[in-house]
Design an enzyme around this catalytic site. Structure first.
Site, PDB file in Angstrom:
ATOM      1  N   ASN A   1      47.396  14.930  23.035  1.00 55.28           N
ATOM      2  CA  ASN A   1      47.645  16.262  23.603  1.00 55.28           C
ATOM      3  C   ASN A   1      48.446  16.084  24.891  1.00 55.28           C
ATOM      4  OD1 ASN A   1      47.557  18.794  24.727  1.00 55.28           O
ATOM      5  ND2 ASN A   1      45.322  18.857  24.969  1.00 55.28           N
ATOM      6  N   TRP A   2      49.714  16.459  24.831  1.00 59.23           N
ATOM      7  CA  TRP A   2      50.584  16.258  26.001  1.00 59.23           C
ATOM      8  C   TRP A   2      50.290  17.270  27.118  1.00 59.23           C
ATOM      9  CZ3 TRP A   2      56.239  15.437  23.737  1.00 59.23           C
ATOM     10  CH2 TRP A   2      56.236  14.298  22.921  1.00 59.23           C
ATOM     11  N   LYS A   3      49.530  18.300  26.793  1.00 58.45           N
ATOM     12  CA  LYS A   3      49.274  19.380  27.758  1.00 58.45           C
ATOM     13  C   LYS A   3      50.626  19.878  28.313  1.00 58.45           C
ATOM     14  CE  LYS A   3      44.670  17.625  28.402  1.00 58.45           C
ATOM     15  NZ  LYS A   3      43.495  17.485  29.232  1.00 58.45           N
TER      16      LYS A   3
ATOM     17  N   HIS B   1      40.705  24.639  23.057  1.00 60.34           N
ATOM     18  CA  HIS B   1      40.680  23.515  24.002  1.00 60.34           C
ATOM     19  C   HIS B   1      40.004  23.966  25.294  1.00 60.34           C
ATOM     20  CE1 HIS B   1      42.007  20.565  26.929  1.00 60.34           C
ATOM     21  NE2 HIS B   1      42.095  19.737  25.908  1.00 60.34           N
TER      22      HIS B   1
ATOM     23  N   GLU C   1      40.680  23.697  28.310  1.00 58.43           N
ATOM     24  CA  GLU C   1      41.529  24.360  29.315  1.00 58.43           C
ATOM     25  C   GLU C   1      41.858  25.787  28.898  1.00 58.43           C
ATOM     26  OE1 GLU C   1      44.218  21.058  29.407  1.00 58.43           O
ATOM     27  OE2 GLU C   1      42.520  19.930  30.228  1.00 58.43           O
TER      28      GLU C   1
ATOM     29  N   GLU D   1      34.904  17.538  23.092  1.00 55.74           N
ATOM     30  CA  GLU D   1      35.455  17.133  24.386  1.00 55.74           C
ATOM     31  C   GLU D   1      34.558  17.667  25.501  1.00 55.74           C
ATOM     32  OE1 GLU D   1      39.946  16.255  24.244  1.00 55.74           O
ATOM     33  OE2 GLU D   1      39.753  18.419  24.374  1.00 55.74           O
TER      34      GLU D   1
ATOM     35  N   GLY E   1      40.102  14.513  31.987  1.00 52.34           N
ATOM     36  CA  GLY E   1      40.975  14.288  33.131  1.00 52.34           C
ATOM     37  C   GLY E   1      40.246  13.827  34.380  1.00 52.34           C
TER      38      GLY E   1
ATOM     39  N   SER F   1      39.013  11.532  28.795  1.00 49.96           N
ATOM     40  CA  SER F   1      39.286  10.277  29.510  1.00 49.96           C
ATOM     41  C   SER F   1      39.293   9.047  28.606  1.00 49.96           C
ATOM     42  CB  SER F   1      38.310  10.087  30.678  1.00 49.96           C
ATOM     43  OG  SER F   1      38.522  11.083  31.653  1.00 49.96           O
TER      44      SER F   1
ATOM     45  N   GLY G   1      44.414  12.912  26.218  1.00 53.40           N
ATOM     46  CA  GLY G   1      45.321  13.621  27.113  1.00 53.40           C
ATOM     47  C   GLY G   1      46.169  12.635  27.899  1.00 53.40           C
ATOM     48  N   GLY G   2      45.781  12.387  29.145  1.00 50.24           N
ATOM     49  CA  GLY G   2      46.575  11.567  30.066  1.00 50.24           C
ATOM     50  C   GLY G   2      47.120  10.269  29.478  1.00 50.24           C
TER      51      GLY G   2
HETATM   52  P1  13P Z   1      42.176  13.379  29.126  1.00 48.38           P
HETATM   53  O1  13P Z   1      42.321  12.301  28.076  1.00 48.38           O
HETATM   54  O2  13P Z   1      43.321  13.414  30.087  1.00 48.38           O
HETATM   55  O3  13P Z   1      40.826  13.334  29.770  1.00 48.38           O
HETATM   56  O4  13P Z   1      42.254  14.773  28.338  1.00 48.38           O
HETATM   57  C1  13P Z   1      41.471  14.946  27.225  1.00 48.38           C
HETATM   58  C2  13P Z   1      41.900  16.199  26.558  1.00 48.38           C
HETATM   59  O5  13P Z   1      41.685  17.282  27.063  1.00 48.38           O
HETATM   60  C3  13P Z   1      42.610  16.072  25.272  1.00 48.38           C
HETATM   61  O6  13P Z   1      42.723  17.302  24.656  1.00 48.38           O
END
Ligand code: 13P
Length: 249
Positions: free
Chosen positions: A9-11, A96, A98, A168, A174, A213, A234-235
């Site tokens: 997920n590139w966000k 998600h 967020e 999640e 994050g 994470s 994510g990251g």
């Molecule tokens: P991180 O891997 O940056 O914690 O993000 C997880 C996430 O929200 C993937 O959708």
């Protein structure tokens, strides 16, 4: 046997120019293999670029980070499921954390978004997860199963068997804090049990991913955890080499 899924997920990272360079680098780094599903979730504005960059490669898939509940209309700023499909997307993240906690998405909206995805031939990955205060109050299972049941409420058992779930924990996203493999297994087992309760043996077909994470250092132990069928990252997926190493888990 559920095929492992690695979803990046590139966000809100990598516009079209960066997306093109990233995909060229990943395609060169990654040798096609059929024993896993790899999905990229770029921002909507980069979706077509990523699909285009993949060319004829069928070992890599693309999805959207979000859709709206309706197929078209006066919904300024939103992207519909038919648009994602038209751009070459096959998957969509729904609910998600967020979306839920930054943008106020409700359980009822996640249900409608799952319906919109299915109606348009996209596979939803329904994301569920508790806040830290829920976990500390012993409400993890309640919250996760409430989100799960609400998100799937409008789908038939047959359809539920064709989608994916991502657990999640919000406190792990994050933050550098990861659920331990044991923590993840407990919640994954709760999810699997609830799925079994609602759709019977077909629950065995539903992959349940872990996210929060995940990085190159912990991917292996999380993937080895009982009940973890894949990772939503994510990251650590923003860097081609680290993403390739995670996909290689
Ligand atoms: P991180 O891997 O940056 O914690 O993000 C997880 C996430 O929200 C993937 O959708």
């Amino acid at each position: 046997m559920r095929r492992p899924i690695f979803a990046g997920n590139w966000k809100m990272h990598h516009g079209p120019t960066e997306a093109r360079a990233y995909m060229a680098a990943f395609a060169a780094r990654w040798t096609p293999r059929t024993d896993r599903t790899i999905i990229f979730f770029p921002p909507a504005v980069s979706l077509a670029t990523v699909v285009h960059a993949l060319g004829a490669r069928t070992d890599l898939s693309v999805g959207a980070q979000n859709i709206w509940t309706e197929d078209k209309g006066a919904f300024t700023g939103e992207t519909s499921a038919p648009m994602v499909k038209d751009a070459g997307g096959r998957y969509v993240l729904v609910g998600h954390s967020e979306r839920r906690h930054v943008f106020g998405e409700t359980d009822a909206q996640t249900a409608l978004k799952c319906v919109a995805a299915i109606r348009n031939g996209l596979t939803p990955i329904l994301c569920v997860g508790e806040l830290l205060l829920d976990r500390e109050a012993g409400r993890t299972t309640d919250v996760v199963l409430r989100q799960l049941r609400a998100g799937l409420a409008e789908l038939s058992a047959e359809v539920v068997a064709s989608i994916a779930i991502a657990y999640e924990p919000v406190w792990a996203i994050g933050t550098g804090k990861t659920a331990t493999p044991e923590d993840a297994s407990v919640v994954h087992a709760d999810i699997r049990k609830a799925l079994h309760h609602s759709i019977g043996d077909r629950a065995a077909d539903v992959p349940v991913l872990y996210g929060g994470s995940v990085n190159t250092g912990n991917a292996k132990s999380l993937m080895a955890a009982e009940g973890v069928d894949g990772l939503l990252v994510g990251g650590a997926c923003l860097d081609v080499e680290s993403w390739a190493r995670i996909c290689d888990t």
